[in-house]
Design an enzyme around this catalytic site. Structure first.
Site, PDB file in Angstrom:
ATOM      1  CB  ILE A  57      -1.009   0.046   1.183  1.00  0.00           C
ATOM      2  CG1 ILE A  57      -0.319   0.170   2.540  1.00  0.00           C
ATOM      3  CG2 ILE A  57      -1.946  -1.125   1.174  1.00  0.00           C
ATOM      4  CD1 ILE A  57      -1.302   0.416   3.694  1.00  0.00           C
ATOM      5  CG  ASP A  58      -0.254   4.469  -2.484  1.00  0.00           C
ATOM      6  OD1 ASP A  58       0.206   3.537  -3.154  1.00  0.00           O
ATOM      7  OD2 ASP A  58      -1.184   5.204  -2.852  1.00  0.00           O
ATOM      8  CE  LYS A  59       6.112   8.867   1.785  1.00  0.00           C
ATOM      9  NZ  LYS A  59       7.004   9.995   2.027  1.00  0.00           N
ATOM     10  CB  THR A  61      -2.425   4.497   1.981  1.00  0.00           C
ATOM     11  OG1 THR A  61      -2.528   5.115   0.703  1.00  0.00           O
ATOM     12  CG2 THR A  61      -3.758   3.865   2.334  1.00  0.00           C
ATOM     13  NE  ARG A 158      -2.288   9.254  -3.633  1.00  0.00           N
ATOM     14  CZ  ARG A 158      -1.050   9.326  -3.154  1.00  0.00           C
ATOM     15  NH1 ARG A 158      -0.429   8.240  -2.735  1.00  0.00           N
ATOM     16  NH2 ARG A 158      -0.425  10.472  -3.106  1.00  0.00           N
TER      17      ARG A 158
END
Length: 250
Positions: A57-59, A61, A158
């Protein structure tokens, strides 16, 4: 008194898997642009020993991340992610009000597609990327949206939202609007000190809320939920108090 861990909370662990709830701003694996940045896998391995990555998962998030604890579990979970058998639910706070209740987005995405290393829509060369969105409710200038990505591309939620005219609150890459959420701007009779006010939320308002998959050893369907971080929860409570809709009361 033991020091409180603010980087992650353990939701579940056994011999095969570790399920964590991570803070926003923490990488989950090494980043090629910043190899020395703090990483969840290294921090958690101090507690659990060697961990095997199965998804990302994104940093920016917050929320759920799963690691396998042995190669067999890693194989099983990786296959489930690859075959789209894992159900993932995210909650996002966006600017504006969608005119739809449900939206199915099927747009091919190309990671690292521009000078800012952003993911871009590329109908010809992009990888298949699918997300389903559901409007939870409008809250003043914002809306809560449930996001269910069927694929796992970088920044997928996003980009799919941005391609449909919506940006997540405080998104540094795709939003254009970096304005934090302030109580003074949403509450009519706010009488605090504007110079002393601390924002309710000043980071990407995207949270990996729920995940469902088959346990790698037993095959049993398991489901986990990650509580909101303090900042996002404070925002949720205030918005619910003033405007009504609450993403946790669906």
């Amino acid at each position: 008194m033991a020091e409180k861990n603010i980087d992650y909370k353990v939701i579940f662990s056994d011999d095969d898997i570790v399920v964590l709830n991570k803070r926003s701003g923490l990488l989950i694996a090494q980043d090629r642009y910043n190899p020395d940045a703090p990483r969840l896998d290294l921090l958690a391995s101090k507690e659990f020993g060697k961990l095997y990555a199965v998804h990302r998962i994104d940093k920016d998030t917050s929320g759920l991340i799963i690691y396998a604890r042995n190669p067999q579990a890693q194989r099983s979970l990786s296959m489930q992610f690859e075959n789209r058998e894992v159900l993932k639910t995210y909650h996002a706070l966006v600017y504006g009000h969608p005119l739809w209740e449900d939206l199915h987005v099927d747009l091919k995405l190309e990671p690292d597609g521009d000078a800012l290393h952003r993911t871009v829509v590329n109908k010809k060369f992009g990888k298949p990327s699918v997300t389903d969105f559901h409007l939870i409710g409008n809250c003043g200038p914002y809306s809560w949206i449930e996001c269910r990505p069927k694929t796992g591309r970088t920044h997928q939620i996003r980009v799919h939202l941005a391609a449909n005219g919506f940006s997540i609150v405080c998104d540094p890459l795709y939003g254009g609007n970096q304005k934090p959420v302030r109580l003074s701007e949403i509450k009519k009779r706010w009488n605090g000190d504007e110079f002393e006010e601390r924002p309710l939320l000043k980071r990407l308002a995207l949270h990996a809320y729920k995940i469902e998959f088959s346990h790698p050893s037993t095959g049993e369907k398991v489901s986990f939920i990650a509580d909101y971080q303090k900042d996002m929860d404070a925002t949720r409570k205030q918005l619910a108090k003033i405007f009504g809709p609450d993403p946790l009361e669906q």
